[in-house]
Scaffold this motif. Structure first.
Motif, short mmCIF file in Angstrom:
data_model
loop_
_atom_site.label_atom_id
_atom_site.label_comp_id
_atom_site.label_asym_id
_atom_site.label_seq_id
_atom_site.Cartn_x
_atom_site.Cartn_y
_atom_site.Cartn_z
N LYS A 141 0.82 -1.20 0.00
CA LYS A 141 0.00 0.00 0.00
C LYS A 141 0.86 1.27 0.00
O LYS A 141 0.45 2.31 0.48
N LEU A 142 2.09 1.16 -0.53
CA LEU A 142 3.00 2.30 -0.62
C LEU A 142 3.69 2.28 -1.98
O LEU A 142 4.06 1.22 -2.47
N SER A 143 3.88 3.45 -2.56
CA SER A 143 4.69 3.54 -3.77
C SER A 143 6.15 3.35 -3.37
O SER A 143 6.50 3.38 -2.19
N SER A 144 7.02 3.18 -4.35
CA SER A 144 8.44 3.04 -4.03
C SER A 144 8.96 4.29 -3.34
O SER A 144 9.78 4.21 -2.43
N ALA A 145 8.48 5.46 -3.76
CA ALA A 145 8.90 6.72 -3.12
C ALA A 145 8.42 6.77 -1.67
O ALA A 145 9.17 7.16 -0.77
N MET A 146 7.18 6.35 -1.43
CA MET A 146 6.66 6.35 -0.06
C MET A 146 7.37 5.29 0.78
O MET A 146 7.62 5.50 1.96
N SER A 147 7.69 4.17 0.16
CA SER A 147 8.42 3.13 0.87
C SER A 147 9.79 3.65 1.31
O SER A 147 10.21 3.43 2.45
N ALA A 148 10.47 4.36 0.42
CA ALA A 148 11.77 4.94 0.76
C ALA A 148 11.62 6.00 1.84
O ALA A 148 12.42 6.06 2.78
#
Length: 104
Positions: free
Chosen positions: A8-15
């Motif tokens: 439930k997170l984009s790669s940017a949000m995950s980072a």
């Protein structure tokens, strides 16, 4: 897409979440829990002194301490040595670019 859907997170949000968790542990403390953190090596685990490397650490009030004596299998040691070599090579390449005026 499957990873984004699952986490439930984009790669940017995950980072961004990883950075937030990292800063929280560093500044607030890890509560005695061992976490991984990229810090300058003090020579622990045979890693070249000064190389930025991910170590097991505990954090308290903005300070970290590399945890010593974590048991490592021969396989893990080989992977760590390969990672150290790669990071050392990347550091050398970065220095060459920064200090020679070269462009990629």
């Amino acid at each position: 897409a499957a990873i984004i859907a699952a986490r439930k997170l984009s790669s940017a949000m995950s980072a961004a979440k990883a950075i937030s968790d990292h800063l929280h542990d560093w500044l607030v403390g890890s509560g005695g829990k061992i976490v991984s953190m990229a810090v300058p090596s003090d020579g622990s685990y045979g890693v070249e002194k000064g190389l930025i490397y991910s170590f097991p650490v505990v954090c308290e009030a903005g300070a970290y301490q590399i945890v010593q004596g974590v048991p490592l299998s021969d396989f893990s040691k080989k992977l760590m040595q390969a990672t150290e070599k790669e990071l050392s090579e990347e550091r050398a390449m970065t220095k060459q670019i920064l200090f020679s005026g070269s462009k990629l």
